[in-house]
Design a protein around this motif. Structure first.
Motif, short mmCIF file in Angstrom:
data_model
loop_
_atom_site.label_atom_id
_atom_site.label_comp_id
_atom_site.label_asym_id
_atom_site.label_seq_id
_atom_site.Cartn_x
_atom_site.Cartn_y
_atom_site.Cartn_z
N LEU A 60 0.88 -1.17 0.00
CA LEU A 60 0.00 0.00 0.00
C LEU A 60 0.91 1.21 0.00
CD1 LEU A 60 -2.97 0.96 0.12
CD2 LEU A 60 -2.68 1.14 2.60
N ASP A 61 1.03 1.85 -1.16
CA ASP A 61 2.07 2.86 -1.37
C ASP A 61 3.43 2.23 -1.03
OD1 ASP A 61 0.15 4.67 -2.26
OD2 ASP A 61 -0.24 5.39 -0.22
N SER A 62 4.13 2.76 -0.04
CA SER A 62 5.46 2.22 0.28
C SER A 62 5.43 1.13 1.36
CB SER A 62 6.39 3.35 0.72
OG SER A 62 5.88 3.98 1.89
N LEU A 63 4.27 0.88 1.95
CA LEU A 63 4.19 -0.09 3.05
C LEU A 63 4.07 -1.52 2.52
CD1 LEU A 63 3.88 -0.83 6.06
CD2 LEU A 63 1.41 -0.44 5.78
N ASP A 64 4.95 -2.39 2.98
CA ASP A 64 4.90 -3.81 2.64
C ASP A 64 3.90 -4.49 3.59
OD1 ASP A 64 5.33 -6.58 2.36
OD2 ASP A 64 7.42 -6.27 1.79
N LEU A 65 2.71 -4.81 3.09
CA LEU A 65 1.65 -5.35 3.94
C LEU A 65 1.99 -6.71 4.52
CD1 LEU A 65 -1.54 -4.46 1.83
CD2 LEU A 65 -0.42 -3.10 3.60
N ILE A 66 2.79 -7.47 3.82
CA ILE A 66 3.10 -8.84 4.25
C ILE A 66 4.27 -8.86 5.24
CG2 ILE A 66 3.88 -11.11 3.45
CD1 ILE A 66 2.29 -10.50 0.84
N ALA A 67 5.28 -8.05 4.97
CA ALA A 67 6.47 -8.05 5.83
C ALA A 67 6.26 -7.26 7.11
CB ALA A 67 7.67 -7.49 5.06
N ASP A 68 5.50 -6.17 7.04
CA ASP A 68 5.32 -5.30 8.20
C ASP A 68 3.87 -5.41 8.70
OD1 ASP A 68 5.49 -3.42 10.17
OD2 ASP A 68 6.42 -1.88 8.93
N LYS A 69 3.59 -6.52 9.36
CA LYS A 69 2.21 -6.81 9.76
C LYS A 69 1.69 -5.85 10.83
CE LYS A 69 2.12 -11.71 8.50
NZ LYS A 69 3.23 -11.57 7.55
N ASN A 70 2.54 -5.43 11.75
CA ASN A 70 2.07 -4.51 12.80
C ASN A 70 1.64 -3.18 12.21
OD1 ASN A 70 2.41 -6.30 14.93
ND2 ASN A 70 4.55 -5.70 15.26
N ALA A 71 2.43 -2.64 11.28
CA ALA A 71 2.06 -1.38 10.64
C ALA A 71 0.80 -1.55 9.80
CB ALA A 71 3.22 -0.87 9.78
N THR A 72 0.67 -2.70 9.15
CA THR A 72 -0.51 -2.98 8.34
C THR A 72 -1.77 -2.97 9.20
OG1 THR A 72 0.76 -4.31 6.77
CG2 THR A 72 -1.63 -4.68 6.85
N ARG A 73 -1.70 -3.61 10.36
CA ARG A 73 -2.88 -3.69 11.22
C ARG A 73 -3.29 -2.33 11.76
NH1 ARG A 73 -0.15 -9.02 13.88
NH2 ARG A 73 -0.80 -10.48 12.25
N ARG A 74 -2.34 -1.41 11.87
CA ARG A 74 -2.67 -0.07 12.38
C ARG A 74 -3.48 0.75 11.37
NH1 ARG A 74 2.52 -0.46 14.96
NH2 ARG A 74 3.57 0.51 13.17
N LEU A 75 -3.35 0.42 10.09
CA LEU A 75 -4.08 1.20 9.07
C LEU A 75 -5.16 0.38 8.37
CD1 LEU A 75 -2.85 0.05 6.22
CD2 LEU A 75 -1.05 1.70 6.64
N LEU A 76 -5.46 -0.79 8.92
CA LEU A 76 -6.41 -1.71 8.30
C LEU A 76 -7.76 -1.68 9.00
CD1 LEU A 76 -6.97 -4.21 6.37
CD2 LEU A 76 -6.20 -5.63 8.30
N GLY A 77 -8.82 -1.66 8.21
CA GLY A 77 -10.17 -1.92 8.70
C GLY A 77 -10.67 -3.18 8.03
N TYR A 78 -11.12 -4.16 8.81
CA TYR A 78 -11.44 -5.49 8.25
C TYR A 78 -12.78 -5.97 8.77
CZ TYR A 78 -10.75 -10.48 7.09
OH TYR A 78 -10.89 -11.76 6.62
N LEU A 79 -13.67 -6.31 7.85
CA LEU A 79 -14.94 -6.95 8.20
C LEU A 79 -14.95 -8.31 7.54
CD1 LEU A 79 -17.74 -7.03 9.44
CD2 LEU A 79 -18.60 -5.79 7.45
N PRO A 80 -14.63 -9.39 8.27
CA PRO A 80 -14.58 -10.72 7.67
C PRO A 80 -15.97 -11.26 7.37
CG PRO A 80 -14.21 -10.86 10.03
CD PRO A 80 -14.28 -9.39 9.70
N GLN A 81 -15.99 -12.36 6.65
CA GLN A 81 -17.26 -12.98 6.28
C GLN A 81 -18.02 -13.44 7.52
OE1 GLN A 81 -16.74 -15.95 3.26
NE2 GLN A 81 -18.89 -16.53 3.22
N GLU A 82 -17.31 -14.00 8.48
CA GLU A 82 -17.91 -14.41 9.75
C GLU A 82 -17.43 -13.45 10.83
OE1 GLU A 82 -20.11 -16.79 10.12
OE2 GLU A 82 -20.01 -17.44 8.02
N PHE A 83 -18.34 -12.58 11.28
CA PHE A 83 -17.97 -11.56 12.25
C PHE A 83 -18.68 -11.84 13.57
CE2 PHE A 83 -18.96 -7.31 14.12
CZ PHE A 83 -17.66 -6.99 14.52
N GLY A 84 -17.91 -12.20 14.58
CA GLY A 84 -18.50 -12.52 15.87
C GLY A 84 -18.55 -11.31 16.79
N VAL A 85 -19.51 -11.32 17.71
CA VAL A 85 -19.63 -10.25 18.71
C VAL A 85 -19.88 -10.90 20.07
CG1 VAL A 85 -20.54 -8.55 17.08
CG2 VAL A 85 -22.14 -10.04 18.32
#
Length: 292
Positions: A60-85
């Motif tokens: 995502l631009d200069s961010l390596d989503l696979i190598a830098d997982k912590n940085a990825t999670r800070r800018l990620l919004g995720y709604l999975p198919q199965e969302f538990g509450v």
């Protein structure tokens, strides 16, 4: 810009879920179409740092989503198919709890953010209601609220409208449309209408392979003037057409079969030329891929 290059993934047992998928995804709503088992959820989970690919890259631009997982999670919004509450918690309490987990520790900032998201997702009037009593559509809207915590730059929603009634589906799609202008939003679905109504660009995958990519209008242009329709009263006549012509799809209309056919010219008596639809592109692309 989200750049995906040659992602591959094979599960134990030899199932090849992704076979070198490459995509360039600009800001805005991007539709990822494909049947169940196409590899859509595998791709989404890799981008969301939940799965490790065998090979390939995603930036995502200069961010390596696979190598830098912590940085990825800070800018990620995720709604999975199965969302538990937590069913006994209220929407307000759980969203506040999730905001703390996202690192939003300032109480005033967190209160403003949580209340704003509940307003934006039209859940304010239900903020103190236990989540176990929410309808399917309300749970999905809460899912988007939690995905929007911490101002994400990449939002992934996986099969978000499956099982929603028409009214809840419309509310949810309107909500997605309102947030999908300045960030990359990937809508993974097998429901063609979701992509047609929301997305300026799309791609289609099947059996882990990228089949088409582009603007929906561009994909329609390739079959313009080549879709014909006819109402047939019996199953035998429908089956006869399926053997002799390139049938795109059939639908029941008033108890009779409406048959849609792809043909360069008129297929014969009783057929009427109609405007091509994105669903025609979907079925034709799948059929051609299966033949190959």
């Amino acid at each position: 810009m989200l750049s995906i290059q040659n992602l591959t993934k094979t599960y134990p047992g030899g199932v090849r879920a992704l076979k070198g998928v490459s995509l360039e995804i600009p800001p805005g709503m991007f539709g990822l179409l494909g049947p169940n088992g196409a590899g859509k959820s595998t791709l989404m989970k890799i981008l969301a740092t939940l799965l490790e690919p065998d090979s390939g890259s995603a930036h995502l631009d200069s961010l390596d989503l696979i190598a830098d997982k912590n940085a990825t999670r800070r800018l990620l919004g995720y709604l999975p198919q199965e969302f538990g509450v937590y069913p006994k918690m209220s929407a307000l309490d759980l969203l506040n709890h999730l905001a703390i987990m996202k690192g939003i520790t300032n109480r005033g900032e967190r209160k403003q953010l949580v209340e704003g998201l509940l307003q934006q997702t039209n859940l304010w009037d239900f903020r103190k209601k236990a989540l176990g009593g929410f309808s399917g559509g309300m749970k999905q809207r809460f899912g988007i609220a939690q995905a929007l915590l911490a101002n994400p730059k990449l939002i992934i929603v996986d099969e978000p409208t499956a099982g929603l009634d028409p009214a809840e589906r419309n509310r949810f799609l309107n909500l997605l449309s309102s947030i999908g202008r300045n960030v990359v939003v990937i809508l993974s679905t097998h429901i063609v209408d979701d992509v047609r109504e929301l997305c300026s660009r799309m791609a289609m995958i099947s059996n882990g392979e990228l089949l088409i990519e582009g603007a929906p209008a561009q994909t329609l242009e390739a079959i313009k003037g080549r879709i014909w329709t006819k109402i047939v009263p019996t199953d035998s006549e429908r089956e006869s057409l399926e053997k002799s012509m390139q049938v795109v799809s059939t639908h029941l209309v008033g108890g009779q079969h409406e048959v849609r056919v792809y043909s360069e010219s008129s297929p014969g008596l009783g057929f009427t030329q109609v405007d091509a639809e994105l669903e025609d592109v979907y079925f034709l692309t799948l059929a051609r891929h299966q033949r190959n």
